[in-house]
Design an enzyme around this catalytic site. Sequence first.
Site, mmCIF file in Angstrom:
data_model
loop_
_atom_site.group_PDB
_atom_site.id
_atom_site.type_symbol
_atom_site.label_atom_id
_atom_site.label_comp_id
_atom_site.label_asym_id
_atom_site.label_seq_id
_atom_site.Cartn_x
_atom_site.Cartn_y
_atom_site.Cartn_z
ATOM 1 C CD GLU A 3 1.820 -5.420 5.724
ATOM 2 O OE1 GLU A 3 2.618 -6.328 6.057
ATOM 3 O OE2 GLU A 3 1.100 -5.502 4.705
ATOM 4 C CB ALA A 13 -0.894 -0.016 1.235
ATOM 5 C CD GLU A 18 -2.084 -7.558 2.896
ATOM 6 O OE1 GLU A 18 -1.807 -6.405 2.507
ATOM 7 O OE2 GLU A 18 -2.597 -7.789 3.999
ATOM 8 N N GLY A 34 0.780 -5.077 0.854
ATOM 9 C CA GLY A 34 -0.382 -5.186 -0.028
ATOM 10 C C GLY A 34 -0.053 -5.887 -1.339
HETATM 11 N N1 CAA Z 1 4.607 3.209 -0.629
HETATM 12 C C1 CAA Z 1 5.006 4.361 -1.188
HETATM 13 N N2 CAA Z 1 6.166 4.486 -1.864
HETATM 14 C C2 CAA Z 1 6.957 3.400 -1.941
HETATM 15 C C3 CAA Z 1 6.607 2.168 -1.368
HETATM 16 C C4 CAA Z 1 5.358 2.083 -0.698
HETATM 17 N N3 CAA Z 1 4.902 0.969 -0.166
HETATM 18 N N4 CAA Z 1 7.593 1.284 -1.622
HETATM 19 C C5 CAA Z 1 8.515 1.930 -2.321
HETATM 20 N N5 CAA Z 1 8.145 3.216 -2.517
HETATM 21 C C6 CAA Z 1 8.871 4.259 -3.224
HETATM 22 C C7 CAA Z 1 10.011 4.811 -2.377
HETATM 23 O O1 CAA Z 1 9.535 5.768 -1.464
HETATM 24 C C8 CAA Z 1 10.894 5.382 -3.445
HETATM 25 O O2 CAA Z 1 10.359 6.618 -3.843
HETATM 26 P P1 CAA Z 1 11.335 7.905 -4.059
HETATM 27 O O3 CAA Z 1 12.230 7.521 -5.210
HETATM 28 O O4 CAA Z 1 10.367 9.002 -4.387
HETATM 29 O O5 CAA Z 1 12.072 8.088 -2.778
HETATM 30 C C9 CAA Z 1 10.731 4.418 -4.610
HETATM 31 O O6 CAA Z 1 9.518 3.717 -4.364
HETATM 32 C C10 CAA Z 1 11.836 3.396 -4.698
HETATM 33 O O7 CAA Z 1 11.944 2.749 -3.441
HETATM 34 P P2 CAA Z 1 13.335 2.540 -2.678
HETATM 35 O O8 CAA Z 1 14.267 3.650 -2.978
HETATM 36 O O9 CAA Z 1 13.020 2.265 -1.245
HETATM 37 O O10 CAA Z 1 13.876 1.217 -3.432
HETATM 38 P P3 CAA Z 1 14.824 0.099 -2.851
HETATM 39 O O11 CAA Z 1 15.186 -0.785 -3.988
HETATM 40 O O12 CAA Z 1 15.930 0.693 -2.065
HETATM 41 O O13 CAA Z 1 13.919 -0.751 -1.800
HETATM 42 C C11 CAA Z 1 11.921 -1.886 -1.092
HETATM 43 C C12 CAA Z 1 12.829 -1.485 -2.261
HETATM 44 C C13 CAA Z 1 12.647 -2.868 -0.181
HETATM 45 C C14 CAA Z 1 10.682 -2.547 -1.676
HETATM 46 C C15 CAA Z 1 11.548 -0.625 -0.261
HETATM 47 O O14 CAA Z 1 11.068 0.366 -1.157
HETATM 48 C C16 CAA Z 1 10.490 -0.866 0.767
HETATM 49 O O15 CAA Z 1 10.786 -1.400 1.827
HETATM 50 N N6 CAA Z 1 9.222 -0.436 0.493
HETATM 51 C C17 CAA Z 1 8.151 -0.483 1.453
HETATM 52 C C18 CAA Z 1 7.631 -1.890 1.623
HETATM 53 C C19 CAA Z 1 6.535 -1.914 2.661
HETATM 54 O O16 CAA Z 1 6.707 -1.600 3.818
HETATM 55 N N7 CAA Z 1 5.301 -2.337 2.226
HETATM 56 C C20 CAA Z 1 4.160 -2.439 3.088
HETATM 57 C C21 CAA Z 1 3.289 -1.223 2.976
HETATM 58 S S1 CAA Z 1 1.965 -1.224 4.137
HETATM 59 C C22 CAA Z 1 0.786 -2.233 3.448
HETATM 60 O O17 CAA Z 1 0.938 -2.738 2.366
HETATM 61 C C23 CAA Z 1 -0.443 -2.433 4.288
HETATM 62 C C24 CAA Z 1 -1.396 -3.434 3.761
HETATM 63 O O18 CAA Z 1 -1.582 -4.474 4.329
HETATM 64 C C25 CAA Z 1 -2.201 -3.170 2.581
#
Ligand code: CAA
Length: 295
Positions: free
Chosen positions: A169, A103, A149, A146
């Site tokens: 999460e 998400a 999911e 998500g």
């Molecule tokens: N939401 C918003 N933006 C996201 C995102 C997310 N879930 N995941 C990645 N992005 C964005 C980053 O902010 C970044 O944007 P900018 O270039 O503007 O800074 C861009 O995507 C690239 O990401 P990274 O620089 O972090 O890329 P990376 O290769 O270093 O890492 C990753 C990749 C490990 C996937 C890392 O991006 C990450 O940990 N993302 C979040 C994963 C996460 O926590 N997901 C769960 C979300 S909560 C949820 O999903 C609730 C539910 O149950 C529905």
Amino acid sequence: MASRNLGRHIFGQILLNNGRKNVFKFSGAHARCMSTQGEFIITEKKGEKQNVGFIQLNRRKALNALCDGLMKEVEAAIDTFEADDSIGCIVLTGGEKAFAAGADIKEMKDKEFAQVFKGNFLTYWNRLAGCKKPVIAAVNGFALGGGCEIAMMCDIIYAGENAQFGQPEITIGTIPGAGGTQRLCKAIGKSKAMEMVLTGNRINAQEAEKAGLVSKIFPVDQVVDEAIKTAEQIAGFSNVTTGMCKEAVNAAYEMSLAEGLHFEKRLFHATFATNDRKEGMTAFLEKRKPNFTDS
Ligand code: CAA
């Protein structure tokens, strides 16, 4: 012509859902190669018989983070393909680096409890799980939060060798909110699911296959084609019968064994009311290919 209608249909639905205008580009004049591009997804009809609905998440810079606009487009695409009689199966995919990284955290950060509670935040995502037609997820790269999911809302998951599944999460102070605690548990068992949900640690494609989360692994550049091939095979059967198969298997998630067996038996009996059951058995005995009419 059908693809043009598909584009119009999605356009109309997104206007309704978002109340704002998305720009769609129609690429190519011929129906066989026409794709429809929304702000966050690309849709297309695939397969030799154009009977596979293809949805590609296309928000590459944000690793396909599932913002509201993207999920509304997915919802509209599912509505469209489900209503299209020429489509027998759907493939959902992302990019090579990310299927979807969860998400949209930026979008969620400032939300308050009353807002998410009253608005039933994320509930409409279930549209994907409720699709009557079979859906195959073709997952490359990150399928996190998500992303994991929505892959699990699909009926079959094919993974590229670089796929990584996780429910991170916990690392951002929340819990899975689109089925992760429930579907993961049913897919891979309590101990593995609990470990993933409590630590946020990811599993790779091989571990996911071993645990039963994904059915097959392919090289990164082949997973989408393989998903489309399987989707074509499924779409070649009677849409009525594949719909019944899907309902019966999904009932195993919801019902006791006795209830599920009863439900299955009733659906099995119901196939005897279809033309396609008659045609399938007759064709077998006449040693020819069946000509299913989805009736
Ligand atoms: N939401 C918003 N933006 C996201 C995102 C997310 N879930 N995941 C990645 N992005 C964005 C980053 O902010 C970044 O944007 P900018 O270039 O503007 O800074 C861009 O995507 C690239 O990401 P990274 O620089 O972090 O890329 P990376 O290769 O270093 O890492 C990753 C990749 C490990 C996937 C890392 O991006 C990450 O940990 N993302 C979040 C994963 C996460 O926590 N997901 C769960 C979300 S909560 C949820 O999903 C609730 C539910 O149950 C529905």
